[in-house]
Design a protein around this motif. Structure first.
Motif, PDB file in Angstrom:
ATOM      1  N   GLY A 180      -6.394   7.440   3.188  1.00 31.36           N
ATOM      2  CA  GLY A 180      -7.408   6.290   3.059  1.00 31.36           C
ATOM      3  C   GLY A 180      -8.887   7.049   2.701  1.00 31.36           C
ATOM      4  O   GLY A 180      -9.012   8.007   2.745  1.00 31.36           O
TER       5      GLY A 180
ATOM      6  N   THR B 108     -13.255   2.924   9.135  1.00 30.38           N
ATOM      7  CA  THR B 108     -12.568   3.056   7.884  1.00 30.38           C
ATOM      8  C   THR B 108     -11.111   3.577   8.319  1.00 30.38           C
ATOM      9  O   THR B 108     -10.881   4.084   9.283  1.00 30.38           O
ATOM     10  CB  THR B 108     -13.209   4.120   6.946  1.00 30.38           C
ATOM     11  OG1 THR B 108     -12.557   4.308   5.501  1.00 30.38           O
ATOM     12  CG2 THR B 108     -13.445   5.549   7.690  1.00 30.38           C
ATOM     13  N   THR B 109     -10.237   3.212   7.255  1.00 34.22           N
ATOM     14  CA  THR B 109      -9.035   3.896   7.465  1.00 34.22           C
ATOM     15  C   THR B 109      -8.905   5.210   7.026  1.00 34.22           C
ATOM     16  O   THR B 109      -9.752   5.317   6.071  1.00 34.22           O
ATOM     17  CB  THR B 109      -7.950   2.984   6.619  1.00 34.22           C
ATOM     18  OG1 THR B 109      -8.383   2.550   5.435  1.00 34.22           O
ATOM     19  CG2 THR B 109      -7.436   1.721   7.504  1.00 34.22           C
ATOM     20  N   SER B 110      -7.900   6.092   7.350  1.00 34.17           N
ATOM     21  CA  SER B 110      -6.693   5.843   8.379  1.00 34.17           C
ATOM     22  C   SER B 110      -7.375   6.159   9.919  1.00 34.17           C
ATOM     23  O   SER B 110      -8.264   7.169   9.965  1.00 34.17           O
ATOM     24  CB  SER B 110      -5.634   6.145   7.909  1.00 34.17           C
ATOM     25  OG  SER B 110      -5.670   7.618   8.196  1.00 34.17           O
TER      26      SER B 110
ATOM     27  N   ALA C  56      -5.961  -0.034  10.109  1.00 34.63           N
ATOM     28  CA  ALA C  56      -6.424  -1.178   9.389  1.00 34.63           C
ATOM     29  C   ALA C  56      -6.057  -2.662  10.178  1.00 34.63           C
ATOM     30  O   ALA C  56      -6.769  -3.486  10.191  1.00 34.63           O
ATOM     31  CB  ALA C  56      -5.537  -1.186   8.071  1.00 34.63           C
TER      32      ALA C  56
ATOM     33  N   GLY D 208     -11.579   0.698   3.237  1.00 31.64           N
ATOM     34  CA  GLY D 208     -10.232   0.777   3.514  1.00 31.64           C
ATOM     35  C   GLY D 208      -9.267  -0.700   3.500  1.00 31.64           C
ATOM     36  O   GLY D 208     -10.018  -1.467   3.294  1.00 31.64           O
ATOM     37  N   MET D 209      -8.271  -0.617   3.734  1.00 35.25           N
ATOM     38  CA  MET D 209      -7.508  -1.739   3.817  1.00 35.25           C
ATOM     39  C   MET D 209      -8.013  -2.746   5.058  1.00 35.25           C
ATOM     40  O   MET D 209      -7.587  -3.934   4.951  1.00 35.25           O
ATOM     41  CB  MET D 209      -5.878  -1.144   4.044  1.00 35.25           C
ATOM     42  CG  MET D 209      -5.010  -2.263   4.087  1.00 35.25           C
ATOM     43  SD  MET D 209      -3.135  -2.152   4.576  1.00 35.25           S
ATOM     44  CE  MET D 209      -3.073  -0.994   3.301  1.00 35.25           C
ATOM     45  N   GLY D 210      -8.753  -2.142   5.841  1.00 36.70           N
ATOM     46  CA  GLY D 210      -9.120  -2.935   7.015  1.00 36.70           C
ATOM     47  C   GLY D 210      -9.921  -4.257   6.524  1.00 36.70           C
ATOM     48  O   GLY D 210     -10.093  -5.212   7.036  1.00 36.70           O
ATOM     49  N   LYS D 211     -10.414  -3.872   5.328  1.00 34.43           N
ATOM     50  CA  LYS D 211     -11.195  -4.970   4.699  1.00 34.43           C
ATOM     51  C   LYS D 211     -10.461  -6.034   4.443  1.00 34.43           C
ATOM     52  O   LYS D 211     -10.501  -7.316   4.638  1.00 34.43           O
ATOM     53  CB  LYS D 211     -12.090  -4.624   3.380  1.00 34.43           C
ATOM     54  CG  LYS D 211     -12.947  -3.472   3.588  1.00 34.43           C
ATOM     55  CD  LYS D 211     -13.598  -3.104   2.187  1.00 34.43           C
ATOM     56  CE  LYS D 211     -12.755  -2.573   1.338  1.00 34.43           C
ATOM     57  NZ  LYS D 211     -13.332  -2.251   0.185  1.00 34.43           N
TER      58      LYS D 211
ATOM     59  N   ASP E 279       0.806  -1.187  -0.015  1.00 32.77           N
ATOM     60  CA  ASP E 279       0.019   0.078  -0.099  1.00 32.77           C
ATOM     61  C   ASP E 279       0.941   1.060  -0.051  1.00 32.77           C
ATOM     62  O   ASP E 279       0.716   2.335  -0.699  1.00 32.77           O
ATOM     63  CB  ASP E 279      -0.814   0.014   1.244  1.00 32.77           C
ATOM     64  CG  ASP E 279      -1.701   1.109   1.267  1.00 32.77           C
ATOM     65  OD1 ASP E 279      -2.751   1.212   0.177  1.00 32.77           O
ATOM     66  OD2 ASP E 279      -1.749   2.048   2.092  1.00 32.77           O
TER      67      ASP E 279
ATOM     68  N   VAL F  95      -7.438  -6.838   5.293  1.00 34.24           N
ATOM     69  CA  VAL F  95      -6.624  -7.400   6.775  1.00 34.24           C
ATOM     70  C   VAL F  95      -7.718  -8.252   7.411  1.00 34.24           C
ATOM     71  O   VAL F  95      -7.131  -9.324   7.758  1.00 34.24           O
ATOM     72  CB  VAL F  95      -6.371  -6.103   7.829  1.00 34.24           C
ATOM     73  CG1 VAL F  95      -5.920  -6.711   9.140  1.00 34.24           C
ATOM     74  CG2 VAL F  95      -5.109  -5.591   6.895  1.00 34.24           C
TER      75      VAL F  95
ATOM     76  N   THR G 148      -9.729  -2.045  13.268  1.00 29.93           N
ATOM     77  CA  THR G 148     -10.594  -2.158  12.457  1.00 29.93           C
ATOM     78  C   THR G 148     -11.477  -3.355  12.823  1.00 29.93           C
ATOM     79  O   THR G 148     -12.596  -3.553  12.869  1.00 29.93           O
ATOM     80  CB  THR G 148     -10.232  -2.380  10.997  1.00 29.93           C
ATOM     81  OG1 THR G 148      -9.769  -0.880  10.496  1.00 29.93           O
ATOM     82  CG2 THR G 148     -11.597  -2.715   9.907  1.00 29.93           C
TER      83      THR G 148
END
Length: 410
Positions: free
Chosen positions: A300, A292-294, A219, A241-244, A88, A246, A223
């Protein structure tokens, strides 16, 4: 044993400790504008990474930019999560000062990775190293280093209390020297059950009033923790965001989370945001929580959501973790406005902060260090390291607070 503190001493960020000029513990980034990296030129024989957060692992691929190919030792989820974050970073900042490595460097990481579980000793740069569960995020580790004369415990980031995602650390391996994090050394965390109820009541009130709640979250770890809370209290929520990614990744490592079934329920409960066709702007009109990130509003999807809801005082921004000085999250807390896309935006929406910390607080630190009364303590990873070292000395510990660049011989 010789310790050189290349970063993370007297600050939160860019953690890096060089042991005996050969074994490097962590190599992170200090978030800011511009970002900062560990000091000096380092060419380790091996690298050990405590966990995947950017402040501990964000610059690791840069160590492979030269001719050397030192092995990188970490737990399986740490390895995968760190590569995900690095990918990322490369996508967002590749070719700029904000990214200290290249695509080639990142590809080399996979080639030199060595994975280890908790409690299984391994050799690294002539040292015996053992990981212990640190209770911070999935895969996080205390790192015990034995050079045959001295046993060093590098705590990494740790928590002594249970979270929904991971259980608190119970490991207390024997050590002569402890390099201990101190992020919340002057804070007493509120009881987690009480904190959850306060958060839930606040969110439910906003939704009942017709508002939307943006929940900025890291994330990795935070999250998933917030999704678990939302599922437990049946709060309608979106995740973005990236948390999905992760969350999906962690489902492949059930042995590193506290309750894999609960994590699966939380994933199923949340609605995943694709970001296509103006979906994010439409979601801001929904009566729901948006995780959501960040986590510090420094990038993000949060950069879309917060300005979109900022003008309505019924809406709410619920910060869920530590806000580093100089980040938009910290600015928002202190001034009621923050910079988004180069413009300072006043925020009329309510702003609240909840201490869903994954770090030990003052009492947790004291409880952990009670097992190391005869050890030398080096206090790092905090804004008030010297103050905490002084408190430890008052309690009879041999404690110091090194500065970046300091060298200790123990």
């Amino acid at each position: 044993m010789r310790l050189e503190f290349l970063g993370g001493a007297g600050e939160v960020g860019r953690s890096a400790v060089l042991v005996n000029d050969s074994l490097l513990l962590d190599y992170g980034v200090l978030t800011g504008n511009p970002p900062q990296y560990p000091v000096g030129s380092v060419d380790p024989d091996a690298i050990v990474v405590s966990h995947a957060h950017l402040d501990h692992a964000g610059a690791v691929p840069a160590l492979l930019s030269g001719d050397a190919r030192p092995p990188i030792h970490w737990t399986p989820p740490t390895a995968e999560l760190a590569r995900l974050l690095a990918r990322d970073t490369l996508k967002l900042h590749g070719g700029t000062y904000d990214c200290p490595f290249t695509e080639t460097d990142l590809q080399r990481v996979t080639q030199v990775s060595e994975h280890h579980g908790y409690g299984d000793p391994f050799e690294a740069a002539g040292h015996e190293v053992t990981f212990y569960d640190a209770g911070h995020i999935p895969g996080s580790a205390h790192v015990l280093v034995d050079d045959g004369e001295t046993r060093l415990l590098y705590t990494g980031d740790f928590h002594t209390d249970d979270q929904r995602l991971v259980s608190g650390t119970t490991a207390r391996p024997d050590a002569d020297v402890v390099v201990c994090e101190s992020t919340y050394s002057d804070v007493e965390h509120e009881d987690r059950d009480v904190l959850e109820r306060q958060f839930v009541e606040s969110v439910e009130t906003t939704l009942w009033e017709g508002g939307t709640v943006v929940v900025p979250a890291f994330a990795i770890g935070r999250t998933q923790e917030m999704l678990l809370v939302c599922e437990a209290y049946d709060i309608p929520c979106y995740v973005d965001g990236m948390g999905k990614r992760v969350t999906e990744l962690l489902r492949a490592y059930p042995e590193f989370v506290r309750d894999p079934d609960a994590l699966q329920r939380a994933k199923s409960h949340a609605r995943y945001v694709t970001g296509r066709n103006g979906q994010r702007k439409r979601i801001t009109d929904q009566r729901a929580a948006i995780v959501t990130t960040s986590g510090m509003l420094s990038g993000g999807p949060a950069m879309t959501y917060v300005p979109e809801i900022s003008a309505n005082p019924t809406n709410k921004i619920a910060l869920t973790g530590y806000q580093v000085e100089g980040t938009p999250g910290r600015e928002l807390l202190e001034t009621g406005s923050a910079e988004f896309d180069g413009r300072v935006t006043p925020v009329s929406a309510q702003v609240e902060s909840y201490d869903f910390s994954a770090h030990a607080d003052r009492d947790g630190l004291y409880e952990f260090l009670e097992s190391y009364r005869d050890a030398e303590i080096a206090v790092v990873h905090g804004d008030r390291c010297e103050a905490f070292a002084s408190k430890l000395r008052e309690r009879g510990y041999e404690a110091t607070a090194p500065a970046v660049g300091d060298i200790y011989d123990t």
